[in-house]
Design an enzyme around this catalytic site. Structure first.
Site, PDB file in Angstrom:
ATOM      1  N   CYS A  66      27.079   8.884  -6.259  1.00 39.32           N
ATOM      2  CA  CYS A  66      28.201   7.998  -5.934  1.00 39.32           C
ATOM      3  C   CYS A  66      29.322   8.801  -5.269  1.00 39.32           C
ATOM      4  O   CYS A  66      29.727   9.841  -5.774  1.00 39.32           O
ATOM      5  CB  CYS A  66      28.720   7.343  -7.216  1.00 39.32           C
ATOM      6  SG  CYS A  66      30.186   6.320  -6.958  1.00 39.32           S
ATOM      7  N   CYS A  69      32.475   8.661  -7.979  1.00 40.53           N
ATOM      8  CA  CYS A  69      32.446   9.287  -9.312  1.00 40.53           C
ATOM      9  C   CYS A  69      31.301  10.275  -9.506  1.00 40.53           C
ATOM     10  O   CYS A  69      31.155  10.836 -10.589  1.00 40.53           O
ATOM     11  CB  CYS A  69      32.421   8.216 -10.396  1.00 40.53           C
ATOM     12  SG  CYS A  69      30.814   7.445 -10.623  1.00 40.53           S
ATOM     13  N   CYS A 115      28.167   0.731  -8.545  1.00 44.60           N
ATOM     14  CA  CYS A 115      28.010   1.881  -9.428  1.00 44.60           C
ATOM     15  C   CYS A 115      28.349   1.432 -10.853  1.00 44.60           C
ATOM     16  O   CYS A 115      29.383   0.808 -11.081  1.00 44.60           O
ATOM     17  CB  CYS A 115      28.955   2.994  -8.995  1.00 44.60           C
ATOM     18  SG  CYS A 115      28.969   4.394 -10.136  1.00 44.60           S
ATOM     19  N   CYS A 118      31.813   3.562 -12.050  1.00 40.20           N
ATOM     20  CA  CYS A 118      33.143   3.382 -11.447  1.00 40.20           C
ATOM     21  C   CYS A 118      33.308   2.006 -10.804  1.00 40.20           C
ATOM     22  O   CYS A 118      34.375   1.701 -10.288  1.00 40.20           O
ATOM     23  CB  CYS A 118      33.439   4.487 -10.453  1.00 40.20           C
ATOM     24  SG  CYS A 118      32.503   4.383  -8.927  1.00 40.20           S
ATOM     25  N   CYS A 138      19.616  -1.701  -0.230  1.00 41.37           N
ATOM     26  CA  CYS A 138      20.175  -1.466   1.095  1.00 41.37           C
ATOM     27  C   CYS A 138      21.594  -0.935   0.911  1.00 41.37           C
ATOM     28  O   CYS A 138      22.490  -1.675   0.518  1.00 41.37           O
ATOM     29  CB  CYS A 138      20.156  -2.789   1.852  1.00 41.37           C
ATOM     30  SG  CYS A 138      20.683  -2.669   3.555  1.00 41.37           S
TER      31      CYS A 138
HETATM   32 ZN   LIG Z   1      30.556   5.657  -9.131  1.00 44.49          ZN
END
Ligand SMILES: [Zn+2]
Length: 156
Positions: A66, A69, A115, A118, A138
């Protein structure tokens, strides 16, 4: 804006990562280092233009984490060329690392992927991917960061 389940206890995924929602202050701190384009996609649910993402043609072994985070989200082994112009994967790093949210924007029913830690917008998942899952995650390149094999920082 959804209000995440705020808690200070850790919640480990099967892969051993803490996926408890980030506190708002921590999320703001991390968001301060994003570029305007990253903010537009991750925080404002934007979509980057196809075929312009930097990770589309990345075929190296490693992990996609990510951008906000650093939670591992996808492994290179699950990446495939979907022909759509966005980096695509058939499975997440760990199912507990992504959250699926029904998205009815733009007159379509889609499943948004965020995510799990976060709550940043990453992309969408569609049921037309290759085996073994049949799913196509995607993703937006700017929502991800690539870490070469062997360089993934262990969970603190
Ligand atoms: Zn994240």
């Amino acid at each position: 804006m959804t209000t995440a389940n705020v808690t200070t206890t850790t919640r480990k995924s099967a892969a051993g990562y803490d996926v408890a929602p980030l506190a708002a202050a921590e999320r703001d701190r991390l968001a301060a280092r994003l570029t305007p384009e990253e903010r537009r996609v991750l925080l404002d649910h934007g979509t980057e233009r196809p075929f312009c993402g930097t990770l589309l043609d990345n075929h190296l072994d490693g992990t996609y984490i990510c951008r906000l985070c650093s939670l591992p989200l996808f492994k290179s082994g699950a990446k495939f060329d979907s022909g759509t112009g966005w980096p695509s994967f058939f499975a997440p790093f760990d199912p507990a690392h992504v959250r699926e949210i029904r998205d009815a924007s733009y007159g379509m029913i889609r499943t948004e992927i965020r995510c799990a830690r976060c709550d940043s917008h990453l992309g969408h998942v569609f049921p037309d991917g290759p085996p073994p899952t049949g799913n196509r995650y995607c993703m937006n390149s700017v929502a991800l960061e690539f870490v070469p094999e062997g360089q993934l920082a262990p969970e603190a």
